[in-house]
Design an enzyme around this catalytic site. Structure first.
Site, PDB file in Angstrom:
ATOM      1  N   VAL A 293       0.839  -1.196   0.000  1.00  0.00           N
ATOM      2  CA  VAL A 293       0.000   0.000   0.000  1.00  0.00           C
ATOM      3  C   VAL A 293       0.876   1.249   0.000  1.00  0.00           C
ATOM      4  CG1 VAL A 293      -1.686   1.326   1.306  1.00  0.00           C
ATOM      5  CG2 VAL A 293      -1.957  -1.137   1.085  1.00  0.00           C
ATOM      6  N   ILE A 296       2.597   2.129  -3.430  1.00  0.00           N
ATOM      7  CA  ILE A 296       1.778   2.762  -4.464  1.00  0.00           C
ATOM      8  C   ILE A 296       1.619   4.235  -4.106  1.00  0.00           C
ATOM      9  CG2 ILE A 296      -0.509   2.856  -5.532  1.00  0.00           C
ATOM     10  CD1 ILE A 296      -0.804  -0.120  -4.901  1.00  0.00           C
ATOM     11  N   ASP A 340      -4.446  29.007 -37.818  1.00  0.00           N
ATOM     12  CA  ASP A 340      -5.089  29.859 -38.813  1.00  0.00           C
ATOM     13  C   ASP A 340      -4.426  31.229 -38.776  1.00  0.00           C
ATOM     14  OD1 ASP A 340      -6.986  28.048 -39.687  1.00  0.00           O
ATOM     15  OD2 ASP A 340      -8.366  28.545 -38.081  1.00  0.00           O
ATOM     16  N   ASN A 715       3.885   6.992   4.937  1.00  0.00           N
ATOM     17  CA  ASN A 715       3.197   7.083   3.652  1.00  0.00           C
ATOM     18  C   ASN A 715       2.148   8.195   3.661  1.00  0.00           C
ATOM     19  OD1 ASN A 715       2.630   6.010   1.009  1.00  0.00           O
ATOM     20  ND2 ASN A 715       0.722   5.220   1.851  1.00  0.00           N
ATOM     21  N   ASP A 719       4.019  11.468   1.879  1.00  0.00           N
ATOM     22  CA  ASP A 719       3.535  11.468   0.497  1.00  0.00           C
ATOM     23  C   ASP A 719       2.415  12.480   0.291  1.00  0.00           C
ATOM     24  OD1 ASP A 719       5.289   9.545  -0.132  1.00  0.00           O
ATOM     25  OD2 ASP A 719       3.835   8.031  -0.752  1.00  0.00           O
TER      26      ASP A 719
END
Length: 882
Positions: A293, A296, A340, A715, A719
């Protein structure tokens, strides 16, 4: 057979309308050309044919947009990880994942929903009414209620509400750029067209839905409505187009799949090694799942979405509306911008720029400019002001009127003292327009038109010292020189009459003229476009001009903007049509100017460039542009002059129709991808450090260094906030002085995977060193120390990777305040986990002594300084050469 079924039969068996006489058309449609349809018949036909509206592609509803946010592979992996984490009792990470996934979905939903609403608002700007004659009475009705057989009145400024066969015209001109790409208004006629297969642009007795009447007036009978119109047929083509994934979507999809497989393999190895060392299976399973976990980067989708949403928010402030969120990043990969000319690179308004008078070629109007020429510009002119002071009429005449007005010669004021008595209108054979006025008891005719048509009718030349003999060859050479520079050249002349001519004919009035001068007109480049083109080139992006105008005009504008040089090749539409795709692909990367190009040829240009590996941004405003916009890597529609169909097909809408806005969007796209890449580098380096720490400890004779709660805490804290704060990192210096990122380039290119491995290994090594030192010196706090070193090392790392090359000391610590705040908050939370008694049992921590904390801080700073050294080596060109 019922009346309604007869109507259907009529519609499906109708011949090409342009080859029918007017009486045949009205007879076919069963309408009285003097009175129009009666109300009952109109209602029946409305029921039979349906509303006169273009059927849109089905819009996604709010629920579909919201649940569409969960279809991403990384999101699915996260949801599965959250479920597993919840089943084994780790509710904290389950909650974390749910919050992040829902946040990601909400941000994506809000942005896409707002974009859909903004496009809908643009649609509502279209003219919703039409003037029709029913039962002999002219009335205004909603344009969606028009039916075949209705008689429609057109005048200057009207949007043509349906496909019409013109029955009667009075100098009617229609701008058909939206449908045919022809930049100048087309003069219409009620005459028969003999050629059965004549292209739309040559059907002068027809007016098509979505085009604009710019001059004169006319009456037409509706021959097609809604999806049966030419505009509707092209809109139908768009239903077959499939959207391609953006580079970001492609990269994240590949990244997520590979990452999931790698994590599963590593966690399986760690689980097996733990079992072999005698660690309890339940603890080892929890550790492996926690690591899976943690490995990731669940904040990645949120960071990507937040980055894109913030970028889209910034872009809309500078007039770029993002219709699909990942399209912001797509611009960062663009290698060719096909734009254009009219309105995007230029101002979309003609301007009288160069004058040839009294033998002198000059720019602008000086104070001593001849009054007679200024009066000719203002009086021989059908431009007029509306109630708001806005000029209406042919773009060329507006430019001449404004030129005279800028010198104090306002046409409406001059006309009070020199009223127009009569006129000989412009026609395509004479290429002249003449007006007759009375001034101070005399009669004067002013004529203007093409030099080759007007000069043979002149007998003298006006000069400041009186009339002289006209040398036609000399004047024509000047006119040719002006035309070669991309100017539209008009000649002006006058003639005095002692009394009012008995007959007003071209032979009697347009002869014996005195030549006044030449006027050169051009749609001038936007002032900011040249700088934007230079910025494109410095960024390795090739700007290309596409126009329906004359090659000389195209070359002149391209040279002014820096798109092309004097010897650059101009490829015309007819030349392009004769080339096979294979032959065209051999030179497509060298062509910078396309002239006389029909909008449908744009798709050939897009496909040829894409086949050569280029990443193409294409602008467009017309209906025929829509397929090319849809097939381009990023289609850019015009917000001001663009059609609804073009906007529907686009990825981005320019609200100001400005080329410079595209370049600003490219800059923003590059910044966003840089920041997403920094987050991946940060998250994966930290995750690899966690993996190295757990993987190597058993081989070094150390116990499992981190518990599942420690892994999940690191984490969550490291993170999360710092990672999200990277989304607002300012752009790197020189962001527009580097080449575009190749679309096929790996997200881990340019030294990123090496950084992830070796800095992750360094971070893990520093953490294990702190564990080993504490463990073998008998400290009971070894687990809290490795926990702290690993968490704080990641803070040093996030500060160091704010730039790929530049040192933090030159960037400045305070140049990203959200990130600095996130780092400080993370430090406070980590200290709380160590020292707050209530949290210690939850996180299985012990309070560190002062020396232990200082030791941890010193070890944590190692990573920061090593990354700074890595960047220094990169600046010297020793490693990771770009």
């Amino acid at each position: 057979m019922t009346k309604q079924s007869k109507i259907h039969k009529t519609r499906h068996s109708a011949p090409p309308w342009h080859i029918l006489e007017s009486w045949q058309t009205t007879a076919w449609l069963k309408v009285d050309p003097e009175k129009g349809l009666d109300h009952d018949e109109a209602e029946e036909r409305l029921t039979a044919y349906g509303p006169n509206a273009i059927r849109e592609q089905r819009r996604r509803g709010p629920i579909e947009i919201f649940f569409g946010q969960f279809a991403d592979f990384m999101i699915i992996v996260l949801i599965i990880a959250g479920i597993i984490s919840g089943l084994i009792g780790d509710l904290m990470d389950t909650i974390t994942i749910v919050v992040i996934v829902v946040l990601n979905a909400l941000i994506g939903f809000i942005q896409e929903y707002r974009a859909e609403q903004a496009v809908a608002a643009l649609k509502r700007l279209a003219s919703p009414t039409a003037q029709v004659m029913r039962q002999g009475v002219i009335q205004t009705i909603a344009s969606h209620k028009l039916v075949p057989g209705d008689l429609v009145m057109l005048e200057a400024g009207n949007i043509v509400p349906a496909d019409l066969k013109l029955l009667d015209v009075a100098r009617l001109k229609v701008e058909e750029a939206a449908l045919t790409g022809e930049s100048l208004p087309v003069e219409k006629t009620g005459a028969l067209i003999r050629e059965l297969d004549s292209p739309l642009g040559d059907r002068r007795n027809m007016a098509y839905k979505g085009t604009i009447a710019t001059y004169g007036r006319g009456i037409g009978v509706v021959i097609a409505t809604g999806m049966e119109t030419e505009l509707g047929k092209i809109a139908e083509l768009l239903r077959q187009e499939k959207e391609t994934k953006t580079p970001l979507q492609q990269r994240l999809a590949k990244f997520g799949k590979r990452l999931a497989l790698l994590i599963l393999a590593i966690c399986a190895i760690i689980f097996v090694v733990g079992l072999l060392r005698g660690v309890p299976p339940v603890l080892m399973f929890l550790t492996a799942v926690s690591l899976a976990v943690a490995a990731i980067p669940e904040a990645l989708p949120a960071v990507a979405t937040v980055s894109l949403a913030l970028g889209a928010g910034r872009l809309v402030k500078i007039n770029a509306l993002i219709r699909r969120l990942p399209a912001v990043e797509t611009l960062g990969s663009v290698t060719f911008i096909c734009s254009d000319k009219t309105g995007t690179l230029t101002e979309n308004r003609m301007r009288a720029e160069v004058f040839y008078v009294d033998g002198v070629l000059q720019e602008g109007i000086p104070p001593d400019f001849p009054a007679l020429l200024l009066r000719a510009l203002a009086l021989n002119n059908d431009a007029r002001r509306d109630n708001n002071g806005q000029l209406l009429g042919d773009p060329t005449e507006i430019a001449l009127y404004e030129a005279a007005g800028s010198a104090g010669y306002e046409g409406s004021e001059l006309a009070k003292d020199a009223p127009r008595l009569d006129e000989i209108p412009f026609d395509s054979e004479r290429k002249l327009m003449t007006t007759l006025h009375q001034e101070n008891g005399e009669f004067i005719a002013y004529a203007k038109g093409a030099p080759e048509s007007l000069l043979p009718r002149c007998v003298s030349l006006w000069t400041g010292d009186g009339q002289e003999v006209l040398q036609i060859g000399k004047v024509m050479s000047v006119a040719d020189q002006m035309a070669a520079e991309g100017l539209r050249v008009l000649a002006l002349a006058y003639r005095l009459f002692p009394e009012l001519p008995e007959t007003l004919t071209a032979d009697s009035i347009e002869s014996g003229l005195c030549f006044l001068g030449l006027v050169g007109l051009i749609d001038p480049p936007r002032t900011e476009a040249r700088e934007a083109v230079a910025l494109c080139k410095s960024a390795g992006i090739t700007p290309v001009m596409i126009t329906g105008d004359h090659p000389a005009t195209a070359r002149a504008i391209a040279m002014r903007l820096g798109i092309a040089e004097a010897g650059s090749k101009v490829l015309t539409g007819p030349e392009l049509a004769r080339m096979s795709l294979q032959a065209f692909e051999k030179e497509v990367e060298e062509v910078r100017i396309y002239a006389r190009v029909a909008p449908e040829q744009k798709i050939k240009i897009v496909k040829a460039l894409q086949d050569k590996g280029e990443f193409v941004a294409m602008t467009g405003d017309g209906v025929n542009d829509a397929p090319a916009l849809s097939s381009a890597n990023i289609g850019i529609a015009m917000g001001k002059i663009g059609t609804d169909v073009a906007r529907e097909a686009s990825h981005m809408v320019l609200l100001d129709d400005n080329f410079a806005t595209i370049v600003t969007a490219v800059r923003e796209g590059r910044r966003i991808f840089d920041n997403i890449r920094k987050f991946i580098k940060y998250a994966m380096t930290c995750n690899s450090a966690e993996i190295w720490t757990l993987f190597l400890a058993p081989f070094l004779g150390l116990p499992i260094p981190l518990l599942p709660i420690h892994i999940l805490w690191i984490n969550l804290v490291t993170d999360g906030l710092p990672g999200l704060a990277l989304a607002v990192e300012p752009e790197e210096r020189g962001i527009m002085q580097r080449p575009p990122r190749p679309p096929q380039q790996s997200i881990f290119a340019l030294g990123m995977w090496q950084h992830i491995l070796w800095i992750g290994l360094l971070m893990g090594g520093v953490s294990l060193f702190s564990q080993g030192w504490a463990y073998y010196t008998g400290s009971a706090h070894w687990q809290s120390m490795v926990f702290t070193v690993l968490a704080l090392s990641q803070m040093g790392h996030v500060l160091a990777i704010r730039s790929e090359r530049e040192s933090l000391f030159s960037q400045g610590l305070f140049s990203n305040m959200p990130l600095l705040g996130a780092v400080l908050l993370t430090f406070v939370l980590q200290m709380a986990a160590l020292y707050v008694p209530v949290l210690q049992p939850i996180f299985k921590t012990q309070a560190l002594s002062g020396n232990e904390l200082l030791f941890c801080l010193a070890l944590s700073s190692v990573v920061f300084f090593v990354v700074e050294i890595e960047k220094w080596m990169r600046r010297r060109g020793w490693i990771y050469r770009d």
